[in-house]
Design a protein around this motif. Sequence first.
Motif, mmCIF file in Angstrom:
data_model
loop_
_atom_site.group_PDB
_atom_site.id
_atom_site.type_symbol
_atom_site.label_atom_id
_atom_site.label_comp_id
_atom_site.label_asym_id
_atom_site.label_seq_id
_atom_site.Cartn_x
_atom_site.Cartn_y
_atom_site.Cartn_z
ATOM 1 N N MET A 51 82.699 39.493 -5.126
ATOM 2 C CA MET A 51 82.628 39.470 -6.828
ATOM 3 C C MET A 51 80.815 39.824 -6.776
ATOM 4 N N PRO A 52 80.700 40.926 -7.602
ATOM 5 C CA PRO A 52 79.046 40.891 -7.343
ATOM 6 C C PRO A 52 77.770 39.849 -8.376
ATOM 7 N N ILE A 53 77.384 39.623 -8.312
ATOM 8 C CA ILE A 53 76.488 38.996 -8.876
ATOM 9 C C ILE A 53 74.981 39.306 -8.931
ATOM 10 N N ASP A 54 75.454 40.044 -10.218
ATOM 11 C CA ASP A 54 74.348 40.399 -11.316
ATOM 12 C C ASP A 54 72.757 40.355 -11.352
ATOM 13 N N LEU A 55 71.556 41.061 -11.045
ATOM 14 C CA LEU A 55 69.992 40.522 -11.077
ATOM 15 C C LEU A 55 69.718 41.793 -12.068
ATOM 16 N N VAL A 56 68.854 41.176 -12.960
ATOM 17 C CA VAL A 56 68.798 42.144 -14.013
ATOM 18 C C VAL A 56 66.598 42.396 -14.306
ATOM 19 N N TYR A 57 66.161 43.548 -14.789
ATOM 20 C CA TYR A 57 64.679 43.243 -14.684
ATOM 21 C C TYR A 57 63.658 43.161 -16.562
ATOM 22 N N SER A 58 63.246 42.727 -16.421
ATOM 23 C CA SER A 58 62.154 42.268 -17.131
ATOM 24 C C SER A 58 62.083 44.276 -18.100
ATOM 25 N N GLU A 59 61.884 45.106 -17.302
ATOM 26 C CA GLU A 59 61.341 46.609 -17.411
ATOM 27 C C GLU A 59 62.200 47.312 -16.318
ATOM 28 N N MET A 60 62.023 48.657 -16.626
ATOM 29 C CA MET A 60 61.993 49.236 -15.769
ATOM 30 C C MET A 60 61.408 48.998 -14.240
ATOM 31 N N ALA A 61 61.921 49.539 -12.849
ATOM 32 C CA ALA A 61 60.737 49.555 -11.685
ATOM 33 C C ALA A 61 59.652 50.398 -11.775
ATOM 34 N N LEU A 62 58.985 50.247 -12.150
ATOM 35 C CA LEU A 62 57.162 51.481 -11.515
ATOM 36 C C LEU A 62 57.497 51.621 -9.892
ATOM 37 N N GLU A 63 57.944 50.726 -9.251
ATOM 38 C CA GLU A 63 57.316 51.040 -8.056
ATOM 39 C C GLU A 63 58.387 50.730 -7.545
ATOM 40 N N ASN A 64 58.697 50.423 -5.709
ATOM 41 C CA ASN A 64 59.522 49.902 -4.754
ATOM 42 C C ASN A 64 59.016 48.129 -4.217
ATOM 43 N N GLY A 65 59.485 47.409 -4.442
ATOM 44 C CA GLY A 65 59.194 45.665 -4.221
ATOM 45 C C GLY A 65 60.821 45.212 -3.799
ATOM 46 N N MET A 66 61.059 43.785 -3.903
ATOM 47 C CA MET A 66 61.757 43.141 -3.196
ATOM 48 C C MET A 66 61.502 41.864 -3.734
ATOM 49 N N VAL A 67 63.108 41.343 -3.383
ATOM 50 C CA VAL A 67 62.921 40.242 -4.792
ATOM 51 C C VAL A 67 64.240 39.294 -3.526
ATOM 52 N N ASN A 68 63.186 37.944 -3.257
ATOM 53 C CA ASN A 68 64.017 37.079 -1.392
ATOM 54 C C ASN A 68 64.783 36.142 -2.361
ATOM 55 N N VAL A 69 66.189 35.839 -1.892
ATOM 56 C CA VAL A 69 66.644 35.268 -2.726
ATOM 57 C C VAL A 69 66.991 34.144 -1.930
ATOM 58 N N TYR A 70 66.902 32.717 -1.512
ATOM 59 C CA TYR A 70 67.549 31.875 -0.757
ATOM 60 C C TYR A 70 68.550 31.239 -1.286
ATOM 61 N N ILE A 71 69.400 31.393 -0.108
ATOM 62 C CA ILE A 71 70.981 30.634 -0.331
ATOM 63 C C ILE A 71 71.223 29.147 -0.459
ATOM 64 N N ASN A 72 71.544 27.990 -0.485
ATOM 65 C CA ASN A 72 71.836 26.623 -0.221
ATOM 66 C C ASN A 72 73.259 26.758 -0.001
ATOM 67 N N VAL A 73 74.007 25.843 0.919
ATOM 68 C CA VAL A 73 75.265 25.943 0.654
ATOM 69 C C VAL A 73 75.897 24.307 1.202
ATOM 70 N N GLU A 74 76.739 24.160 0.604
ATOM 71 C CA GLU A 74 77.826 23.090 0.907
ATOM 72 C C GLU A 74 78.954 22.856 0.848
ATOM 73 N N ASN A 75 79.344 22.366 2.350
ATOM 74 C CA ASN A 75 80.661 22.730 2.773
ATOM 75 C C ASN A 75 81.382 23.712 2.759
ATOM 76 N N ALA A 76 80.845 24.239 3.642
ATOM 77 C CA ALA A 76 81.395 26.452 3.799
ATOM 78 C C ALA A 76 80.291 26.860 4.722
ATOM 79 N N VAL A 77 80.714 27.463 5.158
ATOM 80 C CA VAL A 77 79.800 28.319 6.854
ATOM 81 C C VAL A 77 79.676 29.934 6.028
ATOM 82 N N TYR A 78 78.580 30.605 6.322
ATOM 83 C CA TYR A 78 78.284 31.830 5.826
ATOM 84 C C TYR A 78 78.710 32.494 7.203
ATOM 85 N N GLY A 79 79.129 33.495 6.777
ATOM 86 C CA GLY A 79 80.055 34.453 8.355
ATOM 87 C C GLY A 79 81.681 33.711 8.255
#
Length: 466
Positions: A51-79
């Motif tokens: 399933m895609p988790i979509d993120l959108v920008y308020s305007e077209m990006a005019l340079e390269n960058g990075m978005v950092n997303v933290y994951i908090n998990v309850e009763n599941a194991v990543y991997g």
Amino acid sequence: MTRYFKHYTLAFSLSLVCFLACSEDPNLENTPFVVAFKSLSKNLTDINEDMPIDLVYSEMALENGMVNVYINVENAVYGQDFITIPEAINNSISLPVSNGALENAITFKKLNTTLDETTKIEFTISSIDYNNANIQGNSRFVIDASPALGGSILAEVGGPNQENQIFVDLSTQRTTLVRRDSWDLGFYCGEPFRVTINGALYMAVKALNSTNIDDVTDADVTALKSQVAVGTFNPAHAAYIDAPNGNILETAIAEISANDDENPVYLLNLGYEVGTSTPNIGSVAIAGDRRGWKKIRLLKQDDNYVLQYANLNDTSHQEITITKDSDYNFNHFSFNTNTLVTIEPQKEKWDLGFTVFTNILPGAGSYGFSDFVVHNRKGHALAYQVNTSDYNYDTFLLSNVVEANFSQDHTTIGSNWRDVFNKNTFSDRFYIIKDPNGNMYKLKFLSMTNSNGARGYPEFEYKLLQ
């Protein structure tokens, strides 16, 4: 049955609009670059694999960058129970912002199909490495077994011909689409033996003074055809349509008796084909060619329905036995295929329906409406209207809900949400929906046309009250 999903997010864009409107700098030099999730949540049980988790920008990006997303998990194991693309390292995902892009997405891959209601996976935008970036609006996305927190949905009714009926489940954000000409009769699966006609095609029906379907001819009913119709502007002819309020005890076809001698033959006007012409911008073209007539008779056999049907001059008839299915409001039948067809989702799995509709104009009888919205009365959904002179949509809380205001009436939302003359939505009202599971939502309509002004593109936003 085909299911379509179209989810939008309004919170971040509304925040941005407010920011722009309130900015003291007319050159907008300090407008922040905003990244936000398109929607607020997803029900875990509706995710099969990827399933895609979509993120959108308020305007077209005019340079390269990075978005950092933290994951908090309850009763599941990543991997073990799930993974993401890009991969999370130390519970953090780094998602690139590419020059020229307007959006990006994290792919969520469900590995364990037994994850249950104890599982909660929360994605939070923790930082944005981009010039003049800001975190605001929808910065959190949750996957769990709770009802969806809200979002925005475009009901794809099909533009100005409005060929589709749409069934929306707010708690899962699931939308089911069917063509409105894919069924003719609905056989109620609840206690009373009642049959509904397809008001989305402007059908009408009248009992005849006969119980032998093979004896009825076209000549016997010729004088009735001008009466058994929608849009005659004769209030008396409203008796030939189902009650618009959705009360199953007020169908135009009487309750079916266990005594065959009490079940008459009916003259059935099949209404109109779906329109195919292209109207002027802002108008609709709902009705095409006339679909003709049938004669039908309905019988009760133990806990089943028996439908007899034929063309008007036929001297023999076809017959089908139809059983009740307690998971659904109706079993539907189509004369096009002479078979049962699946139309609505299960009765507890939809809340709102978008459809062409046969309503009643006071003093003028039955009349066809486009852009109509019903709630799932048979499944025990309820609705009521709130005026903005009493409450503000954004600040309306669960504690403001007035249970006594809830209505079963199908026409509670109806066509009351849109201004057909100005081709826009009314901004002075919104709606409270109580779904079959008791969840409550506030809902307001955003548009009835697309960006070109064409009708048949209703969009709304909603939010879970909790």
